[in-house]
Design a protein around this motif. Structure first.
Motif, short mmCIF file in Angstrom:
data_model
loop_
_atom_site.label_atom_id
_atom_site.label_comp_id
_atom_site.label_asym_id
_atom_site.label_seq_id
_atom_site.Cartn_x
_atom_site.Cartn_y
_atom_site.Cartn_z
N GLY A 107 0.89 -1.22 -0.01
CA GLY A 107 0.13 0.03 -0.06
C GLY A 107 0.97 1.21 -0.01
N ILE A 108 0.28 2.29 -0.32
CA ILE A 108 1.16 3.52 -0.22
C ILE A 108 0.73 4.32 1.07
N CYS A 109 1.93 4.50 1.81
CA CYS A 109 1.71 5.45 2.77
C CYS A 109 0.94 6.70 2.94
N PRO A 110 0.07 6.91 3.52
CA PRO A 110 -0.76 8.04 3.60
C PRO A 110 0.06 9.43 3.95
N TYR A 111 1.00 9.37 4.36
CA TYR A 111 1.73 10.54 4.84
C TYR A 111 2.98 10.83 4.03
N ASP A 112 3.37 9.90 3.16
CA ASP A 112 4.41 10.17 2.03
C ASP A 112 4.28 9.01 1.17
N LYS A 113 3.91 9.82 0.10
CA LYS A 113 3.37 8.95 -1.25
C LYS A 113 4.66 8.20 -1.88
N SER A 114 5.80 8.48 -1.33
CA SER A 114 7.06 7.66 -1.88
C SER A 114 7.53 6.43 -1.08
N HIS A 115 6.49 6.37 -0.07
CA HIS A 115 6.72 5.05 0.84
C HIS A 115 5.82 4.16 0.42
N ARG A 116 6.43 2.88 -0.02
CA ARG A 116 5.44 1.65 -0.61
C ARG A 116 5.64 0.51 0.58
N ILE A 117 4.73 0.20 1.30
CA ILE A 117 4.83 -0.47 2.55
C ILE A 117 3.96 -1.66 2.34
N LEU A 118 4.73 -3.02 2.93
CA LEU A 118 3.86 -4.03 2.71
C LEU A 118 2.62 -3.99 3.80
N LEU A 119 1.34 -4.33 3.21
CA LEU A 119 0.12 -4.04 4.11
C LEU A 119 0.29 -4.54 5.56
N PHE A 120 0.79 -5.73 5.57
CA PHE A 120 0.69 -6.07 7.13
C PHE A 120 1.68 -5.24 7.89
N ARG A 121 2.53 -4.46 7.53
CA ARG A 121 3.38 -3.60 8.15
C ARG A 121 2.89 -2.12 8.30
N MET A 122 1.88 -1.77 7.56
CA MET A 122 1.26 -0.75 7.43
C MET A 122 0.85 -0.01 8.77
N PRO A 123 -0.01 -0.71 9.77
CA PRO A 123 -0.26 -0.17 10.97
C PRO A 123 0.90 0.46 11.70
N LYS A 124 1.92 -0.19 11.86
CA LYS A 124 3.18 0.09 12.67
C LYS A 124 3.95 1.13 11.93
N HIS A 125 3.94 1.21 10.57
CA HIS A 125 4.80 2.20 9.62
C HIS A 125 3.92 3.52 9.83
N ILE A 126 2.66 3.41 9.90
CA ILE A 126 1.58 4.55 9.77
C ILE A 126 2.04 5.58 11.25
N ILE A 127 2.17 4.75 12.25
CA ILE A 127 2.27 5.29 13.56
C ILE A 127 3.78 6.14 13.73
N LYS A 128 4.70 5.23 12.93
CA LYS A 128 6.00 6.06 12.99
C LYS A 128 5.80 7.34 12.04
N CYS A 129 5.51 7.12 10.71
CA CYS A 129 5.25 8.28 10.00
C CYS A 129 4.33 9.40 10.34
N GLU A 130 3.46 9.17 11.12
CA GLU A 130 2.54 10.11 11.77
C GLU A 130 3.17 11.20 12.61
N LYS A 131 4.27 10.72 13.44
CA LYS A 131 4.97 11.46 14.16
C LYS A 131 5.78 12.29 13.43
N ASN A 132 6.46 12.11 12.41
CA ASN A 132 7.33 12.92 11.43
C ASN A 132 6.64 13.93 10.63
N TYR A 133 5.25 13.51 10.52
CA TYR A 133 4.18 14.32 9.57
C TYR A 133 3.99 15.72 9.92
#
Ligand SMILES: [Zn+2]
Ligand SMILES: [Zn+2]
Length: 93
Positions: free
Chosen positions: A7-33
């Motif tokens: 899936g594409i990270c909602p916070y940075d369109k250049s991040h392509r993330i495995l769907l099962f990793r997305m929830p954790k990734h989003i939490i990290k990315c949200e902090k830098n957003y």
């Protein structure tokens, strides 16, 4: 390998993330957003959007949930409620 597990990270369109990793990734990315605050989709916490109304028109999870809801209504209304002839039905609310 197919693309559909990413899936594409909602916070940075250049991040392509495995769907099962997305929830954790989003939490990290949200902090830098630093952009405008995004709303979290009620139907999938990994959906973060600016315009929820617009998102719901194309959200798979939402569309599926209203589909299920419609099926449930169809099933539960198979046996029509039995009403007495007219009396005792309060339509005034
Ligand atoms: Zn990201
Ligand atoms: Zn959604």
């Amino acid at each position: 390998m197919s693309d559909c597990e990413y899936g594409i990270c909602p916070y940075d369109k250049s991040h392509r993330i495995l769907l099962f990793r997305m929830p954790k990734h989003i939490i990290k990315c949200e902090k830098n957003y630093r952009g405008p605050p995004l709303q979290t989709c009620k139907y999938n916490a990994t959906h973060r959007v600016l315009n929820m109304e617009k998102h719901l028109k194309e959200c798979d999870y939402y569309l599926r949930s209203i589909e299920n809801h419609a099926v449930q209504i169809a099933l539960s209304s198979r046996i029509p409620p039995k009403l007495e002839d007219g009396h005792d039905v309060d339509t005034s609310l």
